[in-house]
Write a protein that holds these residues in place. Structure first.
Motif, PDB file in Angstrom:
ATOM      1  N   HIS A 128      48.698  33.536  31.707  1.00 56.34           N
ATOM      2  CA  HIS A 128      47.738  32.581  32.276  1.00 56.34           C
ATOM      3  C   HIS A 128      48.406  31.279  32.679  1.00 56.34           C
ATOM      4  O   HIS A 128      47.766  30.250  32.770  1.00 56.34           O
ATOM      5  N   ASP A 188      38.947  38.393  36.479  1.00 59.68           N
ATOM      6  CA  ASP A 188      39.926  37.627  35.711  1.00 59.68           C
ATOM      7  C   ASP A 188      41.266  37.657  36.452  1.00 59.68           C
ATOM      8  O   ASP A 188      41.915  36.636  36.638  1.00 59.68           O
ATOM      9  N   ILE A 215      46.628  36.438  39.032  1.00 63.45           N
ATOM     10  CA  ILE A 215      45.535  35.770  38.339  1.00 63.45           C
ATOM     11  C   ILE A 215      44.537  35.292  39.387  1.00 63.45           C
ATOM     12  O   ILE A 215      44.893  34.571  40.319  1.00 63.45           O
ATOM     13  N   ARG A 226      40.622  32.689  36.372  1.00 66.42           N
ATOM     14  CA  ARG A 226      40.637  32.638  34.910  1.00 66.42           C
ATOM     15  C   ARG A 226      40.219  31.273  34.380  1.00 66.42           C
ATOM     16  O   ARG A 226      39.323  31.150  33.568  1.00 66.42           O
TER      17      ARG A 226
END
Length: 256
Positions: free
Chosen positions: A33, A134, A140, A143
């Motif tokens: 992340h 997500d 990504i 998120r």
């Protein structure tokens, strides 16, 4: 001495590996992340120091005398170097193009989602709990701060009280928040921004209330699909939420 330098280089190398090992012991992996890059700064720095020490040792290591290289040797070495650079550049180019294509597809999907929210809110009264991606493959998608896609300046007017973006990993958390009065807070005092004060207010204890429906974003069709058209009172319990992820993935498989 070379022996001391070798020991120093080995110690620095162990420091680099030790930091990576400590990260895996604490987190189980390098998170995807955005933190993984920052977590690698330390190990890379120690590794660079170790390489520098070992390079210095090799540089000062006595070497046996060798005969001078012939001109043909220099030519062959130059050609090999050029070929390696060409292969490296071409590989990097095609790899970059593939990644750009992936990011462009995700970016377009997010844009379509943002543009679909006002029309959805207008046609579907009440609160919709909307599952959003997500990640899409290795990219990504939405998120962090996913609530921003339903609020200004991305939207012309606030929609958080009409569309509640949610990740599949947040199902249990969202159920608990709804039981604590999140839907009631959103309906009674529609948020106008995403400030800390707003988050503190909407997460305060209030009467339990269910959303009007649950939907999901289908990237393949570029549209929002309904997962649960209306939530019966038994959705106040946790049992129906246990199978919600599986049901959602049948409707929107691109969320997986």
């Amino acid at each position: 001495s070379n022996e001391r330098a070798y020991r120093l280089g080995l110690a620095l190398l162990l420091c680099s590996g030790g930091l990576v090992l400590a990260t895996f012991i604490n987190l189980g992996s390098l998170p995807d992340h955005g933190e993984s890059g920052r977590l690698l700064y330390g190990p890379i720095a120690w590794l660079a120091l170790a390489i520098g020490v070992f390079t210095n040792v090799i540089k000062h290591k006595p070497r046996p005398k060798r005969s001078l290289l012939r001109l043909s040797d220099y030519i062959n070495l130059s050609l090999a170097t050029y070929v390696c650079w060409i292969v490296l550049l071409l590989s990097s180019f095609f790899l970059l193009q593939a990644h750009i294509k992936k990011f462009t597809l995700v970016q377009q999907s997010n844009l379509n989602l943002v543009q679909s929210i006002p029309d959805w809110a207008e046609k579907h009264p009440g609160l919709t709990m909307l599952f959003i991606p997500d990640r899409v493959g290795s990219v990504i998608a939405l998120r962090n701060s996913q609530g921003a896609i339903v609020m200004p300046p991305i939207q012309q007017q606030p929609y958080l009280h009409r569309v509640l973006p949610t990740l599949l990993s947040e199902i249990n958390l969202r159920h608990q928040q709804l039981r604590n009065g999140l839907a009631w807070q959103l309906r009674e005092l529609p948020p106008q921004d995403l400030s800390d004060a707003t988050f503190s207010r909407i997460l305060k204890k209030a009467p339990s209330e269910l959303p009007a429906r649950i939907a999901c974003w289908n990237q393949e069709s570029g549209s929002i699909h309904i997962v649960v058209d209306s939530l019966e009172p038994d959705w106040n319990d946790i049992e129906p939420w246990h199978s919600l992820k599986e049901t959602t993935l049948r409707v929107c498989p691109s969320l997986e």
